[in-house]
Design an enzyme around this catalytic site. Structure first.
Site: not given
Length: 254
Positions: A149, A151
């Protein structure tokens, strides 16, 4: 600082309804290598007054957790954030589990612990098992081992990375004019000026099918001649351009 929703995260840094901000920075997920974009965030960013000042890539690991003594064969439902469920479709399908959306992955583990129901499981990070006293039924249940992921870090202040201190990413949004080939012409300046575009995503504006907003990310700094020329050319074919951030590129991009 824990927040119940993405709206609360933005409000904590921006302030809301006359309330002073309670945090200096926000760190929110924006993309996942399996599940794609985090849709809510892409709608919050254009309306927000916050600016992207950094990015971070995190390898995501998930375990299937249940209350102590609960057998895997007895699990009927699995609880987690909608994106985590999307990243673990294989284990859900293989064990015939019914997915249940929770507010976040760690919160799902807490819900399972509080419910004390041996038919319920959570897809959560490994540390959640320790925090909430749960058993690990299966480890590393994400569909692919590249599950990562991205960010972004948001700030009230528009802090730009210097143009000469390493690779830089520029994020911006723009609205194209409702004209034939407007997007093609708008993007042409990036190609002719040798600017690498790493992201381009579209959204409808105010429910209208004829007005489209785009979120784009490119390699480079607006002070670099190539990107400066490309942005100048982009302005001819758009109704507005908003720079969301100019920040150092994470080494994880390589």
């Amino acid at each position: 600082m824990p927040c119940a929703s993405f709206e609360d995260v933005f409000a904590a840094v921006e302030g809301a309804d006359g309330v002073e901000p309670s945090a200096d920075l926000a760190m929110i997920p924006i993309d996942n290598s399996l599940a794609g974009r985090v849709a809510d965030i892409h709608h919050f960013l254009p309306a927000s007054s916050l600016h992207i000042v950094a990015e971070h890539f995190l390898r995501i690991r998930f375990n299937l957790l249940a209350i102590p003594g609960a057998p895997l064969a007895g699990i009927r439902t699995v609880h987690s954030h909608v994106h985590a469920l999307g990243q673990c479709r294989r284990v859900i399908r293989e064990h015939g589990l019914t997915p249940v959306i929770a507010g976040d992955t760690a919160g799902a583990a807490r819900e399972i612990a509080e419910a004390a129901d041996p038919t319920m499981a959570a897809i959560s990070p490994p540390m959640a098992a320790e925090i909430y006293g749960l058993d690990v039924l299966l480890e590393d249940v994400e569909d692919e081992d590249h599950n990562t992921t991205r960010f972004v870090v948001l700030s009230r202040d528009f802090v730009q990375a210097p143009p000469d201190a390493g690779p830089v990413v520029t994020s911006f949004i723009f609205n194209v004019r409702n004209l034939p080939a407007a997007l093609y012409k708008a993007l042409g300046g990036f190609a002719t000026n040798g600017v690498n575009m790493t992201k381009l995503e579209s959204y409808m504006v105010d429910g209208r099918f004829t007005a489209t907003q785009f979120l784009a990310e490119v390699d480079g700094h607006p002070d670099h001649p190539g990107l400066k020329r490309a942005l100048d050319e982009l302005a001819f074919f758009t109704t507005d351009i908003k720079i969301l951030g100019v920040y150092p590129a994470s080494p994880a991009r390589e």
